[in-house]
Motif scaffolding. Sequence first.
Motif, PDB file in Angstrom:
ATOM      1  N   THR A 166       8.394  -1.145   5.972  1.00  0.00           N
ATOM      2  CA  THR A 166       7.543   0.070   5.579  1.00  0.00           C
ATOM      3  C   THR A 166       6.643   0.455   7.004  1.00  0.00           C
ATOM      4  O   THR A 166       6.722  -0.660   8.010  1.00  0.00           O
ATOM      5  CB  THR A 166       6.290  -0.629   4.625  1.00  0.00           C
ATOM      6  OG1 THR A 166       5.544  -1.800   5.423  1.00  0.00           O
ATOM      7  CG2 THR A 166       6.911  -0.705   3.441  1.00  0.00           C
ATOM      8  N   PHE A 168       7.840  -0.689  -6.008  1.00  0.00           N
ATOM      9  CA  PHE A 168       7.070   0.191  -5.245  1.00  0.00           C
ATOM     10  C   PHE A 168       6.504   1.167  -6.341  1.00  0.00           C
ATOM     11  O   PHE A 168       7.574   1.586  -7.159  1.00  0.00           O
ATOM     12  CB  PHE A 168       7.686   0.920  -4.044  1.00  0.00           C
ATOM     13  CG  PHE A 168       7.390   0.252  -2.907  1.00  0.00           C
ATOM     14  CD1 PHE A 168       6.953   0.438  -1.653  1.00  0.00           C
ATOM     15  CD2 PHE A 168       8.459  -0.977  -2.595  1.00  0.00           C
ATOM     16  CE1 PHE A 168       6.927  -0.232  -0.570  1.00  0.00           C
ATOM     17  CE2 PHE A 168       8.528  -1.658  -1.684  1.00  0.00           C
ATOM     18  CZ  PHE A 168       7.778  -1.224  -0.403  1.00  0.00           C
ATOM     19  N   GLU A 169       5.236   1.935  -6.115  1.00  0.00           N
ATOM     20  CA  GLU A 169       4.747   3.012  -7.161  1.00  0.00           C
ATOM     21  C   GLU A 169       5.612   4.120  -6.856  1.00  0.00           C
ATOM     22  O   GLU A 169       6.051   5.089  -7.791  1.00  0.00           O
ATOM     23  CB  GLU A 169       3.451   3.116  -6.995  1.00  0.00           C
ATOM     24  CG  GLU A 169       2.660   1.994  -7.413  1.00  0.00           C
ATOM     25  CD  GLU A 169       0.976   2.265  -7.548  1.00  0.00           C
ATOM     26  OE1 GLU A 169       0.692   3.342  -7.389  1.00  0.00           O
ATOM     27  OE2 GLU A 169       0.294   1.258  -7.390  1.00  0.00           O
ATOM     28  N   ALA A 170       5.832   4.297  -5.455  1.00  0.00           N
ATOM     29  CA  ALA A 170       6.621   5.543  -5.494  1.00  0.00           C
ATOM     30  C   ALA A 170       7.995   5.675  -5.288  1.00  0.00           C
ATOM     31  O   ALA A 170       8.515   4.241  -5.212  1.00  0.00           O
ATOM     32  CB  ALA A 170       6.441   6.157  -3.739  1.00  0.00           C
ATOM     33  N   LEU A 190      11.409   5.460  -3.728  1.00  0.00           N
ATOM     34  CA  LEU A 190      11.910   5.211  -2.315  1.00  0.00           C
ATOM     35  C   LEU A 190      13.290   5.919  -2.150  1.00  0.00           C
ATOM     36  O   LEU A 190      13.894   6.122  -0.987  1.00  0.00           O
ATOM     37  CB  LEU A 190      11.899   4.027  -1.718  1.00  0.00           C
ATOM     38  CG  LEU A 190      10.631   3.163  -1.929  1.00  0.00           C
ATOM     39  CD1 LEU A 190      10.680   1.931  -1.134  1.00  0.00           C
ATOM     40  CD2 LEU A 190       9.431   3.971  -1.113  1.00  0.00           C
ATOM     41  N   THR A 228       8.082  -5.681   3.947  1.00  0.00           N
ATOM     42  CA  THR A 228       6.571  -5.238   3.667  1.00  0.00           C
ATOM     43  C   THR A 228       5.355  -6.251   4.305  1.00  0.00           C
ATOM     44  O   THR A 228       4.318  -5.699   4.322  1.00  0.00           O
ATOM     45  CB  THR A 228       6.261  -5.106   2.111  1.00  0.00           C
ATOM     46  OG1 THR A 228       6.624  -6.608   1.525  1.00  0.00           O
ATOM     47  CG2 THR A 228       7.214  -4.193   1.503  1.00  0.00           C
ATOM     48  N   ASP A 255       7.834   5.525   4.646  1.00  0.00           N
ATOM     49  CA  ASP A 255       6.634   5.818   4.439  1.00  0.00           C
ATOM     50  C   ASP A 255       6.029   5.784   3.247  1.00  0.00           C
ATOM     51  O   ASP A 255       5.742   6.551   2.597  1.00  0.00           O
ATOM     52  CB  ASP A 255       6.520   7.316   4.866  1.00  0.00           C
ATOM     53  CG  ASP A 255       6.659   7.587   6.394  1.00  0.00           C
ATOM     54  OD1 ASP A 255       6.057   6.558   7.258  1.00  0.00           O
ATOM     55  OD2 ASP A 255       7.253   8.549   6.757  1.00  0.00           O
ATOM     56  N   ALA A 256       5.912   4.532   2.659  1.00  0.00           N
ATOM     57  CA  ALA A 256       5.299   4.043   1.568  1.00  0.00           C
ATOM     58  C   ALA A 256       4.439   2.664   1.520  1.00  0.00           C
ATOM     59  O   ALA A 256       4.791   2.025   2.618  1.00  0.00           O
ATOM     60  CB  ALA A 256       6.353   3.953   0.495  1.00  0.00           C
ATOM     61  N   ASP A 257       3.397   2.688   0.740  1.00  0.00           N
ATOM     62  CA  ASP A 257       2.703   1.466   0.845  1.00  0.00           C
ATOM     63  C   ASP A 257       3.467   0.497  -0.138  1.00  0.00           C
ATOM     64  O   ASP A 257       3.696   0.941  -1.243  1.00  0.00           O
ATOM     65  CB  ASP A 257       1.246   1.573   0.358  1.00  0.00           C
ATOM     66  CG  ASP A 257       0.510   2.392   1.585  1.00  0.00           C
ATOM     67  OD1 ASP A 257       0.702   2.339   2.499  1.00  0.00           O
ATOM     68  OD2 ASP A 257      -0.367   3.434   0.868  1.00  0.00           O
TER      69      ASP A 257
END
Length: 139
Positions: free
Chosen positions: A5, A36-38, A40, A50, A128-130
């Motif tokens: 990340t 991940f919520e998003a 990827l 992470t 680019d994701a949390d």
Amino acid sequence: MVYITRGLLDALLEMAEAEEPTPVSVVLASTPAGEFEADLGLDADTSVLTHFYFPETSESVSAVFGMDLGTPAGRGRARFVSHPQGPLAATREDTFAAALLVAVPPWEGSSCAAFDRNDRRLDLDVVDADPPRESLLGE
């Protein structure tokens, strides 16, 4: 391919810059992409780096018993090391893991590279994701 990340990479580079000229060695942990919520665009079981474990954790225990008790079992299959004087390569002094990330000045994403246990350079992809939120309460 090694996935990391952006937030973790930025934090590691900041740590390396703050500790310069002293090298940094940090154990890294991953999260499956499916958590991940998003989306990827990766397989759900693909590991994305992470988190890191503070290098100071359990140093005295490690010094006495030669064991890393600061890293939970089954975690930490990757490591980040800084080489303030170079090279941008894995060296004999580095602790090898399944993946080794090496950074050199000027402490930017372009001055960081990934290697496998055999010193072969791997592609490094910054995501680019949390990572998913974690709670100590299990909520």
